[in-house]
Design a protein around this motif. Structure first.
Motif, PDB file in Angstrom:
ATOM      1  N   LEU A 471       0.827  -1.206   0.000  1.00 54.91           N
ATOM      2  CA  LEU A 471       0.000   0.000   0.000  1.00 54.91           C
ATOM      3  C   LEU A 471       0.860   1.253   0.000  1.00 54.91           C
ATOM      4  CD1 LEU A 471      -2.802  -0.986   2.556  1.00 54.91           C
ATOM      5  CD2 LEU A 471      -2.990  -0.872   0.063  1.00 54.91           C
ATOM      6  N   THR A 472       1.921   1.231   0.793  1.00 57.13           N
ATOM      7  CA  THR A 472       2.831   2.381   0.843  1.00 57.13           C
ATOM      8  C   THR A 472       3.482   2.620  -0.513  1.00 57.13           C
ATOM      9  OG1 THR A 472       3.296   1.974   3.184  1.00 57.13           O
ATOM     10  CG2 THR A 472       4.868   3.322   1.982  1.00 57.13           C
ATOM     11  N   SER A 473       3.929   1.526  -1.118  1.00 58.35           N
ATOM     12  CA  SER A 473       4.577   1.647  -2.422  1.00 58.35           C
ATOM     13  C   SER A 473       3.610   2.203  -3.466  1.00 58.35           C
ATOM     14  CB  SER A 473       5.100   0.279  -2.863  1.00 58.35           C
ATOM     15  OG  SER A 473       5.650   0.340  -4.166  1.00 58.35           O
ATOM     16  N   PHE A 474       2.366   1.682  -3.471  1.00 55.71           N
ATOM     17  CA  PHE A 474       1.373   2.162  -4.429  1.00 55.71           C
ATOM     18  C   PHE A 474       1.094   3.650  -4.227  1.00 55.71           C
ATOM     19  CE2 PHE A 474      -3.084   3.169  -5.330  1.00 55.71           C
ATOM     20  CZ  PHE A 474      -3.158   2.844  -6.681  1.00 55.71           C
ATOM     21  N   GLU A 477       4.149   5.760  -5.438  1.00 58.04           N
ATOM     22  CA  GLU A 477       4.296   5.713  -6.896  1.00 58.04           C
ATOM     23  C   GLU A 477       3.186   6.484  -7.597  1.00 58.04           C
ATOM     24  OE1 GLU A 477       4.321   1.612  -7.852  1.00 58.04           O
ATOM     25  OE2 GLU A 477       6.290   1.218  -6.932  1.00 58.04           O
ATOM     26  N   THR A 478       2.040   6.631  -6.936  1.00 54.55           N
ATOM     27  CA  THR A 478       0.904   7.320  -7.551  1.00 54.55           C
ATOM     28  C   THR A 478       0.917   8.817  -7.267  1.00 54.55           C
ATOM     29  OG1 THR A 478      -0.422   5.305  -7.306  1.00 54.55           O
ATOM     30  CG2 THR A 478      -1.624   7.351  -7.758  1.00 54.55           C
ATOM     31  N   LEU A 479       1.167   9.185  -6.026  1.00 54.15           N
ATOM     32  CA  LEU A 479       1.093  10.594  -5.624  1.00 54.15           C
ATOM     33  C   LEU A 479       2.437  11.305  -5.635  1.00 54.15           C
ATOM     34  CD1 LEU A 479      -1.434  10.319  -2.644  1.00 54.15           C
ATOM     35  CD2 LEU A 479      -1.885  11.107  -4.969  1.00 54.15           C
ATOM     36  N   HIS A 480       3.519  10.560  -5.696  1.00 54.46           N
ATOM     37  CA  HIS A 480       4.868  11.132  -5.749  1.00 54.46           C
ATOM     38  C   HIS A 480       5.103  12.050  -4.543  1.00 54.46           C
ATOM     39  CE1 HIS A 480       5.272   9.299  -9.690  1.00 54.46           C
ATOM     40  NE2 HIS A 480       4.100   9.851 -10.035  1.00 54.46           N
ATOM     41  N   GLU A 481       5.560  13.303  -4.785  1.00 58.74           N
ATOM     42  CA  GLU A 481       5.889  14.179  -3.653  1.00 58.74           C
ATOM     43  C   GLU A 481       4.660  14.668  -2.892  1.00 58.74           C
ATOM     44  OE1 GLU A 481       6.843  16.897  -7.302  1.00 58.74           O
ATOM     45  OE2 GLU A 481       6.792  14.744  -6.855  1.00 58.74           O
ATOM     46  N   LEU A 482       3.467  14.397  -3.398  1.00 62.88           N
ATOM     47  CA  LEU A 482       2.273  14.785  -2.648  1.00 62.88           C
ATOM     48  C   LEU A 482       2.075  13.936  -1.393  1.00 62.88           C
ATOM     49  CD1 LEU A 482       1.607  16.561  -5.078  1.00 62.88           C
ATOM     50  CD2 LEU A 482      -0.759  15.765  -4.943  1.00 62.88           C
ATOM     51  N   THR A 483       2.855  12.862  -1.225  1.00 65.58           N
ATOM     52  CA  THR A 483       2.774  12.064   0.005  1.00 65.58           C
ATOM     53  C   THR A 483       3.540  12.702   1.149  1.00 65.58           C
ATOM     54  OG1 THR A 483       4.702  10.750  -0.667  1.00 65.58           O
ATOM     55  CG2 THR A 483       2.528   9.919  -1.281  1.00 65.58           C
ATOM     56  N   GLU A 484       4.316  13.743   0.854  1.00 68.35           N
ATOM     57  CA  GLU A 484       5.105  14.381   1.911  1.00 68.35           C
ATOM     58  C   GLU A 484       4.188  15.114   2.890  1.00 68.35           C
ATOM     59  OE1 GLU A 484       7.852  16.905  -0.080  1.00 68.35           O
ATOM     60  OE2 GLU A 484       8.886  15.249  -1.120  1.00 68.35           O
ATOM     61  N   GLN A 485       4.670  15.259   4.113  1.00 64.92           N
ATOM     62  CA  GLN A 485       3.872  15.908   5.162  1.00 64.92           C
ATOM     63  C   GLN A 485       4.277  17.365   5.340  1.00 64.92           C
ATOM     64  OE1 GLN A 485       1.078  14.548   6.575  1.00 64.92           O
ATOM     65  NE2 GLN A 485       1.560  13.148   4.903  1.00 64.92           N
ATOM     66  N   ASP A 543      -6.731   5.643  -9.710  1.00 68.05           N
ATOM     67  CA  ASP A 543      -5.536   5.368  -8.903  1.00 68.05           C
ATOM     68  C   ASP A 543      -5.299   6.473  -7.876  1.00 68.05           C
ATOM     69  OD1 ASP A 543      -5.145   3.069 -10.315  1.00 68.05           O
ATOM     70  OD2 ASP A 543      -3.506   3.843 -11.571  1.00 68.05           O
ATOM     71  N   LEU A 544      -5.462   7.714  -8.314  1.00 70.89           N
ATOM     72  CA  LEU A 544      -5.246   8.834  -7.395  1.00 70.89           C
ATOM     73  C   LEU A 544      -6.257   8.805  -6.247  1.00 70.89           C
ATOM     74  CD1 LEU A 544      -4.573  11.666 -10.007  1.00 70.89           C
ATOM     75  CD2 LEU A 544      -2.887  10.574  -8.503  1.00 70.89           C
TER      76      LEU A 544
END
Length: 560
Positions: A471-474, A477-485, A543-544
């Motif tokens: 799940l983390t990898s998906f 890979e989908t959101l790229h830098e948008l996963t940053e906090q 996916d997003l």
């Protein structure tokens, strides 16, 4: 013309402009033979009253701030706690000092006790002669000592009466009735957080108690204070005396006496405390008797949840022995406290959090579904109750009743609710649904989440993925830098979420986010540089959406 002694007596007993200190009393012939053995630096403490104490076990009822306590070696010898602890407790209560008449029971005070008194600047004074209670300084001491004796006899009378009732098999209701008759007051017994277990007394007294400010809007005794609501206090309808029901270091509840026709006194509080000690014995007895049955109940409910309950007809018949009806459509409700949170403030120590929680839900559940099954299993409370069109609303009402206002010890918890089933063989499946709803709901909505399995939507599917790394990898890979906090990443995720929710309607998204149309167009261009042409590709939008929900399910984003 007043002598020095009579002038001091007037100030001690009647008050006055000039303060009386421990040292000034030492200068009189009342304590002319007194020897300060510790706490000399505290001789300047103010004395308002002399109090003779012969029973140190009940000292908290008879002393107050600025009391100079008179006691004996015999009384100290009967004390079950270390003398150093007694000194510390007296200091905390604001006592001015302690004067001890040495006799054959205690002729010396240990070095440890003296060290504590020195550290606290708490005067310890010894005298070799008995206290002269006819001395002018001791005015009122004899009367207060007689009050203590009368109260001890009264307490012992009530204690014997209640013990006889208990030995004869009487429960808390019978004990409450006997105590109410003896105290000439309404008597209320509650759990440690104020839920009513038994009420007794004259009807008008009980009604006044129920109307009074001693109870909150839900009918619970108020226990949300630093001292747990213990002691004497006045209410808008009368006065109340509250004591803890404690046994084996466990706080089992409260017993309260209430009167609207007279003001309850320290003596009444002492008697209520004696009643509380017998109530504690009764509660301990009842807990011991019910513990074995509760173990059988919990074991059978666990077997049902794990699919080991046997065939449907057999399981239904066995459940009926416990008063449970599982032959009807049922739902499973799982309640779990927030891990690591148990902000209990009262002492003595209370029973484990899950057990307290189960008892609270059991009381609330009995009023709505008396044939429901309930047990504390490990770290959670599990309920199996009848299913119907209003079941979820009934469960929410139960939760609101348990949470309530006022009371004490209710800790944050999350709740998961399953779908219904009609067969015992399906119970393990709906238990899994309730566990999933609880886990995912807590991750998404946080503390106090109440989630039904049908509310989960796509989160049900995501929760089935056991590989967190996948799940983390998906997500990355989908959101790229948008996963940053970072603040920027969180803001862009919120914009993306709204765009997906409006099916890429730029104008509607701009209105919802209060952006200018051109500002949002610029953001869309920036998002597509990071994520790809999602405005043109439905598969990428899916996916997003999934990636954003994975972040929400893990409690990373709570704006969804």
């Amino acid at each position: 013309m007043l002598t020095r002694s009579t002038a001091i007596a007037a100030r001690v007993t009647d008050g006055g402009a000039e303060s009386t200190t421990v040292e000034s009393i030492l200068d009189t012939d009342f304590l002319s033979e007194g020897v300060v053995i510790a706490g000399r630096e505290g001789l300047g403490r103010i004395v308002d009253r002399l109090t003779l104490i012969e029973n140190l076990e009940s000292i908290r009822f008879w002393i107050g701030a600025q009391d100079l306590v008179l006691t004996t070696g015999f009384a100290l010898a009967q004390c079950t706690e270390p003398l150093s602890s007694f000194v510390s407790a007296a200091h905390s209560a604001g006592v001015a000092g302690i004067v001890i008449h040495f006799d054959e029971d205690i002729t010396a005070i240990g070095d440890g006790t003296r060290a504590v008194a020195d550290e606290l600047h708490f005067p310890l004074i010894t005298v070799s002669e008995s206290f002269a209670l006819d001395h002018v300084l001791a005015r009122g001491v004899r009367d207060r000592a007689q009050q203590q004796v009368r109260t001890m006899y009264r307490s012992e009378r009530l204690r014997r009466l209640l013990v006889a009732k208990m030995v004869a098999g009487g429960g808390v209701a019978e004990l409450a009735s006997a105590a109410a008759a003896e105290l000439d007051a309404a008597v209320l017994m509650t759990t440690s957080d104020g839920r009513r277990l038994a009420t007794a007394g004259a009807d008008e007294e009980v009604r006044a108690l129920c109307r009074s400010s001693a109870l909150d809007a839900t009918g619970r005794l108020k226990t949300d204070s630093t001292d747990g609501g213990l002691g004497l206090r006045a209410t808008d309808e009368g006065s109340i005396a509250v004591c803890a029901i404690a046994a084996n270091g466990i706080d089992h509840g409260r017993v309260a006496a209430f009167s609207r026709h007279r003001t309850l006194s320290t003596q009444d509080l002492h008697v209520v405390d004696a009643a509380a000690a017998v109530f504690a014995l009764a509660v301990t007895r009842d807990l011991a008797l019910s513990k074995i049955e509760e173990k059988h109940r919990a074991n059978f409910l666990r077997d049902l949840l794990l699919g080991r309950g046997g065939e449907h007809a057999h399981a239904v018949a066995h459940a009926q022995r416990f008063g449970w009806n599982i032959g009807r459509p049922v739902v499973v409700v799982v309640i779990e406290p927030i891990p690591g949170v148990d902000a209990t403030r009262q002492t003595p120590d209370r029973m484990p959090l899950v057990d307290r929680q189960m008892m609270a839900f059991s009381g609330a559940l009995a009023q709505r579904d008396p044939h429901a099954a309930i047990a504390a299993l490990g770290t959670e409370t599990v309920i199996m109750m009848g299913a119907g069109p209003n079941t979820v609303n009934a469960i929410r009402d139960i939760i609101d009743s348990v949470r309530g206002d006022g009371g004490g010890g209710r800790q944050p918890f999350a709740v998961g609710i399953s779908r219904s089933c009609t067969s015992v063989e399906d119970i393990p499946g709906i238990y899994g649904q309730a566990r999933t709803a609880l886990k995912v709901g807590r991750q998404i909505y946080g503390t106090w989440a109440v989630t039904t399995f049908d509310d989960l939507g796509v989160f049900r599917l995501l929760s089935l993925v056991e590989n967190d790394d996948e799940l983390t990898s998906f997500t990355k890979e989908t959101l790229h830098e948008l996963t940053e906090q970072t603040a920027e990443a969180r803001d862009m995720r919120k914009t993306l979420e709204m765009l997906l929710a409006t099916n890429i309607n730029i104008a509607e998204t701009a209105r919802n986010l209060h952006f200018h149309y051109n500002t949002l167009r610029y953001r869309v261009v920036k998002l597509e540089k990071i994520l790809g042409p999602f405005t043109e590709r439905p598969d990428l939008r899916l996916d997003l959406s999934l990636a954003l929900k994975i972040m929400a399910m893990r409690g990373i984003d709570h704006y969804m």
